[in-house]
Design a protein around this motif. Sequence first.
Motif, short mmCIF file in Angstrom:
data_model
loop_
_atom_site.label_atom_id
_atom_site.label_comp_id
_atom_site.label_asym_id
_atom_site.label_seq_id
_atom_site.Cartn_x
_atom_site.Cartn_y
_atom_site.Cartn_z
N LEU A 2 103.37 52.90 30.03
CA LEU A 2 104.48 53.01 29.11
C LEU A 2 103.99 53.05 27.66
CD1 LEU A 2 107.52 53.19 28.86
CD2 LEU A 2 107.61 50.70 28.82
N LYS A 3 102.94 52.25 27.34
CA LYS A 3 102.39 52.25 25.98
C LYS A 3 101.80 53.61 25.63
CE LYS A 3 101.20 47.43 25.20
NZ LYS A 3 100.10 46.51 24.89
N LEU A 4 101.11 54.21 26.58
CA LEU A 4 100.52 55.53 26.36
C LEU A 4 101.61 56.56 26.09
CD1 LEU A 4 97.92 57.18 26.29
CD2 LEU A 4 98.19 57.55 28.74
N TRP A 5 102.68 56.49 26.86
CA TRP A 5 103.81 57.40 26.68
C TRP A 5 104.45 57.20 25.31
CZ3 TRP A 5 105.50 61.52 29.25
CH2 TRP A 5 106.74 62.02 28.92
N ALA A 6 104.60 55.97 24.87
CA ALA A 6 105.20 55.67 23.57
C ALA A 6 104.31 56.17 22.44
CB ALA A 6 105.43 54.17 23.44
N LYS A 7 102.99 56.03 22.57
CA LYS A 7 102.07 56.52 21.55
C LYS A 7 102.12 58.04 21.45
CE LYS A 7 98.77 52.75 21.31
NZ LYS A 7 97.37 52.38 21.33
N LYS A 8 102.22 58.70 22.60
CA LYS A 8 102.32 60.16 22.60
C LYS A 8 103.59 60.61 21.91
CE LYS A 8 104.05 62.58 25.90
NZ LYS A 8 104.99 63.63 25.69
N GLU A 9 104.69 59.97 22.19
CA GLU A 9 105.96 60.31 21.56
C GLU A 9 105.92 60.07 20.05
OE1 GLU A 9 108.74 61.77 22.83
OE2 GLU A 9 107.55 62.04 24.65
N ALA A 10 105.30 58.97 19.63
CA ALA A 10 105.19 58.67 18.21
C ALA A 10 104.31 59.71 17.52
CB ALA A 10 104.62 57.27 18.01
N PHE A 11 103.25 60.13 18.18
CA PHE A 11 102.35 61.15 17.61
C PHE A 11 103.08 62.48 17.44
CE2 PHE A 11 99.20 64.56 18.15
CZ PHE A 11 98.38 64.27 17.07
N ILE A 12 103.88 62.85 18.40
CA ILE A 12 104.61 64.12 18.34
C ILE A 12 105.65 64.09 17.23
CG2 ILE A 12 106.28 65.56 19.59
CD1 ILE A 12 104.68 64.94 22.14
N ARG A 13 106.30 62.94 17.03
CA ARG A 13 107.33 62.83 16.00
C ARG A 13 106.77 62.67 14.60
NH1 ARG A 13 110.44 58.70 19.39
NH2 ARG A 13 111.42 60.03 20.93
N CYS A 14 105.52 62.30 14.48
CA CYS A 14 104.91 62.07 13.17
C CYS A 14 104.83 63.37 12.39
CB CYS A 14 103.52 61.47 13.33
SG CYS A 14 102.70 61.12 11.78
N GLU A 15 105.33 63.35 11.15
CA GLU A 15 105.34 64.55 10.32
C GLU A 15 104.52 64.35 9.05
OE1 GLU A 15 109.29 65.84 9.58
OE2 GLU A 15 109.78 66.04 11.68
N LYS A 16 103.52 63.48 9.08
CA LYS A 16 102.72 63.21 7.89
C LYS A 16 102.01 64.45 7.37
CE LYS A 16 101.17 58.48 7.47
NZ LYS A 16 100.10 57.53 7.74
N GLY A 17 101.37 65.21 8.22
CA GLY A 17 100.61 66.37 7.78
C GLY A 17 101.45 67.62 7.58
N ALA A 18 102.71 67.57 7.96
CA ALA A 18 103.56 68.75 7.87
C ALA A 18 103.74 69.19 6.42
CB ALA A 18 104.91 68.48 8.51
N THR A 19 103.85 68.25 5.51
CA THR A 19 104.06 68.60 4.11
C THR A 19 102.85 69.33 3.55
OG1 THR A 19 105.46 66.66 3.86
CG2 THR A 19 104.65 67.66 1.86
N ALA A 20 101.66 68.87 3.88
CA ALA A 20 100.45 69.53 3.39
C ALA A 20 100.36 70.95 3.93
CB ALA A 20 99.22 68.72 3.80
N ILE A 21 100.72 71.13 5.17
CA ILE A 21 100.68 72.47 5.77
C ILE A 21 101.72 73.37 5.08
CG2 ILE A 21 101.17 73.78 7.87
CD1 ILE A 21 99.99 71.38 9.43
N GLU A 22 102.88 72.84 4.80
CA GLU A 22 103.91 73.63 4.13
C GLU A 22 103.47 74.04 2.74
OE1 GLU A 22 107.20 70.98 4.35
OE2 GLU A 22 107.62 71.45 6.44
N TYR A 23 102.86 73.11 2.00
CA TYR A 23 102.37 73.45 0.67
C TYR A 23 101.26 74.49 0.75
CZ TYR A 23 105.05 69.79 -1.66
OH TYR A 23 106.07 69.04 -2.16
N GLY A 24 100.41 74.39 1.75
CA GLY A 24 99.36 75.39 1.94
C GLY A 24 99.94 76.76 2.21
N LEU A 25 100.97 76.84 3.02
CA LEU A 25 101.62 78.12 3.30
C LEU A 25 102.29 78.69 2.06
CD1 LEU A 25 103.18 77.39 6.80
CD2 LEU A 25 101.26 78.90 6.29
#
Length: 61
Positions: A2-25
Amino acid sequence: MLKLWAKKEAFIRCEKGATAIEYGLIAAGIAVAISVVVFTVGGQLSAMFTSVGNTIATPAP
């Protein structure tokens, strides 16, 4: 498991790097737009600056 599943879900929802990618585009899009303008109108701009430079260099009577 269950912990592994929760970590995977948290990783997928994390949008920390999305802003940098958007600025790069955005930066890449601006660079492409500038390149298109320079290659399209570059000759005309060069002729205009040459004309202005020649006008300035010519002494007034």
